[in-house]
Structures are given as structure tokens and as C-alpha cells.
Design an enzyme around this catalytic site. Sequence first.
Site, mmCIF file in Angstrom:
data_model
loop_
_atom_site.group_PDB
_atom_site.id
_atom_site.type_symbol
_atom_site.label_atom_id
_atom_site.label_comp_id
_atom_site.label_asym_id
_atom_site.label_seq_id
_atom_site.Cartn_x
_atom_site.Cartn_y
_atom_site.Cartn_z
ATOM 1 N N ARG A 28 -10.557 3.488 1.064
ATOM 2 C CA ARG A 28 -10.441 2.375 2.022
ATOM 3 C C ARG A 28 -11.646 1.440 1.955
ATOM 4 N NH1 ARG A 28 -6.305 4.148 5.771
ATOM 5 N NH2 ARG A 28 -6.422 2.094 6.689
ATOM 6 N N ARG A 32 -11.725 -3.332 7.177
ATOM 7 C CA ARG A 32 -12.262 -4.028 8.346
ATOM 8 C C ARG A 32 -13.762 -3.941 8.547
ATOM 9 N NH1 ARG A 32 -8.101 -1.365 12.237
ATOM 10 N NH2 ARG A 32 -8.505 0.169 10.627
ATOM 11 N N ARG A 41 -8.263 -11.617 6.371
ATOM 12 C CA ARG A 41 -7.217 -11.009 7.197
ATOM 13 C C ARG A 41 -6.781 -11.951 8.323
ATOM 14 N NH1 ARG A 41 -3.753 -9.394 9.580
ATOM 15 N NH2 ARG A 41 -3.268 -7.380 10.514
ATOM 16 N N ASP A 78 -0.843 -0.668 0.718
ATOM 17 C CA ASP A 78 -0.760 0.414 1.711
ATOM 18 C C ASP A 78 0.306 1.411 1.274
ATOM 19 O OD1 ASP A 78 -1.885 0.963 4.607
ATOM 20 O OD2 ASP A 78 0.190 1.654 4.569
ATOM 21 N N TYR A 154 5.677 9.422 8.233
ATOM 22 C CA TYR A 154 5.741 8.114 8.905
ATOM 23 C C TYR A 154 7.188 7.621 9.021
ATOM 24 C CZ TYR A 154 0.658 7.776 8.639
ATOM 25 O OH TYR A 154 -0.684 8.012 8.798
HETATM 26 O O1 CP3 Z 1 -8.708 2.003 -0.179
HETATM 27 C C1 CP3 Z 1 -8.538 0.765 -0.127
HETATM 28 O O2 CP3 Z 1 -9.451 -0.025 0.164
HETATM 29 C C2 CP3 Z 1 -7.190 0.210 -0.511
HETATM 30 C C3 CP3 Z 1 -6.296 -0.065 0.562
HETATM 31 C C4 CP3 Z 1 -5.635 1.006 1.402
HETATM 32 C C5 CP3 Z 1 -5.157 0.701 2.710
HETATM 33 N N1 CP3 Z 1 -4.440 1.785 3.146
HETATM 34 C C6 CP3 Z 1 -5.373 -0.564 3.430
HETATM 35 C C7 CP3 Z 1 -5.213 -0.619 4.901
HETATM 36 C C8 CP3 Z 1 -5.256 2.320 1.105
HETATM 37 C C9 CP3 Z 1 -5.558 3.157 -0.124
HETATM 38 C C10 CP3 Z 1 -4.491 2.790 2.212
HETATM 39 C C11 CP3 Z 1 -3.874 4.133 2.249
HETATM 40 C C12 CP3 Z 1 -3.240 4.594 3.496
HETATM 41 N N2 CP3 Z 1 -2.538 3.864 4.416
HETATM 42 C C13 CP3 Z 1 -3.178 5.951 3.889
HETATM 43 C C14 CP3 Z 1 -3.730 7.126 3.095
HETATM 44 C C15 CP3 Z 1 -5.190 7.253 3.216
HETATM 45 C C16 CP3 Z 1 -5.702 7.529 4.590
HETATM 46 O O3 CP3 Z 1 -6.521 6.740 5.047
HETATM 47 O O4 CP3 Z 1 -5.301 8.535 5.180
HETATM 48 C C17 CP3 Z 1 -2.462 6.013 5.096
HETATM 49 C C18 CP3 Z 1 -2.164 7.263 5.912
HETATM 50 C C19 CP3 Z 1 -2.053 4.685 5.412
HETATM 51 C C20 CP3 Z 1 -1.225 4.230 6.564
HETATM 52 C C21 CP3 Z 1 -1.963 3.289 7.410
HETATM 53 N N3 CP3 Z 1 -2.234 1.985 7.082
HETATM 54 C C22 CP3 Z 1 -2.482 3.536 8.702
HETATM 55 C C23 CP3 Z 1 -2.415 4.876 9.429
HETATM 56 C C24 CP3 Z 1 -3.078 2.357 9.122
HETATM 57 C C25 CP3 Z 1 -3.663 2.093 10.485
HETATM 58 C C26 CP3 Z 1 -4.988 2.697 10.657
HETATM 59 C C27 CP3 Z 1 -6.024 1.807 10.082
HETATM 60 O O5 CP3 Z 1 -6.861 2.291 9.314
HETATM 61 O O6 CP3 Z 1 -5.992 0.620 10.441
HETATM 62 C C28 CP3 Z 1 -2.959 1.402 8.084
HETATM 63 C C29 CP3 Z 1 -3.445 0.015 8.069
HETATM 64 C C30 CP3 Z 1 -4.370 -0.387 6.959
HETATM 65 N N4 CP3 Z 1 -4.228 -0.040 5.637
HETATM 66 C C31 CP3 Z 1 -5.505 -1.242 7.077
HETATM 67 C C32 CP3 Z 1 -6.038 -1.390 5.784
HETATM 68 C C33 CP3 Z 1 -7.213 -2.225 5.383
HETATM 69 C C34 CP3 Z 1 -5.993 -1.899 8.362
HETATM 70 C C35 CP3 Z 1 -5.006 -2.951 8.835
HETATM 71 C C36 CP3 Z 1 -5.617 -4.315 9.079
HETATM 72 O O7 CP3 Z 1 -6.507 -4.739 8.349
HETATM 73 O O8 CP3 Z 1 -5.124 -4.943 9.995
#
Ligand code: CP3
Length: 344
Positions: A28, A32, A41, A78, A154
Amino acid sequence: MNEPSVQNLLSQALSGQASEIPPVWLMRQAGRYLPEYREVRAKVGGFLDLCLNPKLAAQVTLQPIQRFGFDAAILFSDILIIPHALGRSVRFETGAGPQLDPLDVPEKVREVGTKFDQGKLAPIYETVGLVKSSLPSGVALIGFCGAPWTVATYIIAGRGTPDQTPARLFAYRHPAEFARLVGTLIDASVEYLTGQLRAGADAVQIFDTWAGVLPPDEFQRWCVEPTRKIIAALREEMPRTKVIGFPRGARAGLARYVETTGINAVGLDWMIGLDQAREIQRSKPVQGNLDPLALRAGGAALDRSVDAIMAALSGGPFVFNLGHGILPDTPIAHVEQMLKRVRG
Ligand code: CP3
């Protein structure tokens, strides 16, 4: 056919070679905690709009490389892009995490496989191509997907839950329908990862964030087997495909996962002790496993944690990373401190 380049530290580590200073990237790492991410964003409507906009997604993918000089970029996307391509409605509301229309009726679960629209994945492959052409040489590009079990949690619950009760219950009550859903997710994941590898990804990571909530037999059935099938299918077309598996929380099942899935390296979560990590490293390259909270805390606690990991693992094939994703309130200065410490 994409031949992974060995001109970068990440590919070397995934091939089993140790290096004096290990490659570093963070799960990640685009997100943010970066002001430049928040700026991009704010310009787009929804989070999915950002994932599906190749120019902006490529820009965001490159941001942590430009700021920190990590050894690998991870595609900005994602894991819920697959449910999106399967016709599930996927929404991200600020502060609430992802929301899907829950799917807990067996008859409806049966239909999921019939709605796969591969065209919806095309913008992601375009992002991979754009990033690949602008990455500095020596920096690897990692593609990814969610593992079928984690994505299914999910799809069934329609949201993140603390222990995935809805999906676990559904799998016990309706094993045939659940197996069918997992089968659909295996096929979609193979298609999706193949597209990313063809577009230029050097390696892929399979995120099984919720692997840790299953008892051993269920873990074998819903995490190990699907992951093994995905990797076998990828290698049919691209025999040299490099895969990192991240079965978060697997603990007792970890050894079996490492031995039987066919992964090249295993991402270790922060709960894995360094003695166990060293033991695993005898047979496979390892990645990890700094506690995201140690990075968030900074100071002496961060230095101590980094030093312990480096002392235990840097002598063998190793990729320095967190044990789970970076937290949004992590100070940038702590990431810089960590990098300096790792690279000496
Ligand atoms: O690693 C990276 O920088 C690449 C991007 C990436 C995102 N999500 C961007 C994201 C990756 C590899 C993921 C994987 C992901 N997404 C997982 C597996 C890894 C982990 O963290 O457990 C899971 C379970 C998700 C599902 C997901 N997406 C959730 C639960 C959430 C909300 C929680 C959160 O962290 O905000 C997201 C949203 C998300 N995915 C954001 C980002 C940058 C934040 C949303 C935003 O910017 O508004």
C-alpha cells in the site's frame, strides 16, 4: 511472452539470490499517507474512477518511487476490481471502507460466473504499460490480485468484517455454491494476472488478507488449493512467472502454503517470529515483516524493529517490506528513517 528481467534486485531476490542490501518496497505504498496522492485523489470522483483512469493510476503508482526510490512499484489498483468486472456493484465511501451489494443467497452466488466482463479490466493493463515505460531501470513492477478466499469474503458480506463470519458461514452451509464462486474467482484471477504480466509486470503478488480466519482444513481448501491452481495456470503460459504469496495470519498453515502453492516467495505478516521466518527462508525467499505500527511510531522502536529483521533475514534471499499495508497516518519522515536504516 514476458520474461521477467533479472536486472533488478526484486527479481534477484525472488530467484533465490541474497544481496548485500535487500530490495525494499511497502504494501500500500501509494496511498493516503502521501500528500501528492491525496491531491490526485481529490481531483477524481470515486476511488474506482482513479483505479480505472490509466494516466492518473500510473502517476499515483510512480509517486512513491519518485519520493523514496523504492526498488519496486506496485500497480495502483484494488483487489475489488475483480468483483467489479464480475458485475458486482463496488463502492468506496470515505471512512467506511468498500461496500458491495451483499450476496448471501446460494441461487444468486451461482450466477456470478456468468457476468465476467473482461473489457472492464483493460484500463488496468493500460496502467501497467504506462508505468512500465516510465519506471527507472532497476525498479521492478509488481502486479497483484486478491486471493479467491479474500475476494469472496467481500463479495459475500458486501463489506469488510472483523472475522469474515458471513463468508465462513456461507462456505459451511453451501459448499457447492461457494466452491463454484471460488472457481469463478480462480479463472478471473488467472485472466487478470496474465493480462498484467503480458502488459509488463515483472512479478505478481496474491493478497490473501483474510487467510488467518480459517481452520486448517478450510484453509487448505479455500486458500492453499485456489492459490496453487492460479499459479499452475499462470505458468502454463509463462513458465518463469514470479509470484509472491501473502497469506496474512496463516500461522499453523504457513509451512504447507509455502510448500504446496508454487509461490516463489512468501510475504510474512508482522505476527510471524523471526526464528520461524529464518526457518522458512531455508526453502523460500521471504518478504516482510515490519509491524506497520512500528513504522507509524518511528523513533527507537522503529530502529530496533528494522535492525532485528535485518539481522535475522538479510543474509538470505529477502525483500524488506511491512507485515501488512502502510497506515494512512504514517509520517513520511518515518518511511525515510526506515529506508536509511535498511540501506545503511
Ligand atoms: O499497494 C499499493 O500501493 C497498491 C494499491 C492497493 C490498494 N489496495 C489501494 C487502495 C493494493 C495492493 C490494495 C489491496 C487491497 N485492497 C487489499 C489487500 C491488502 C490489504 O491491505 O489487506 C484489500 C483487503 C483491499 C480492499 C480495500 N480497498 C479496503 C479494505 C479498502 C478500505 C480501507 C483503506 O485502506 O482505505 C480499500 C481502499 C483502498 N485501496 C485505498 C487505496 C489507496 C484507499 C481509498 C482512497 O484513497 O480513498
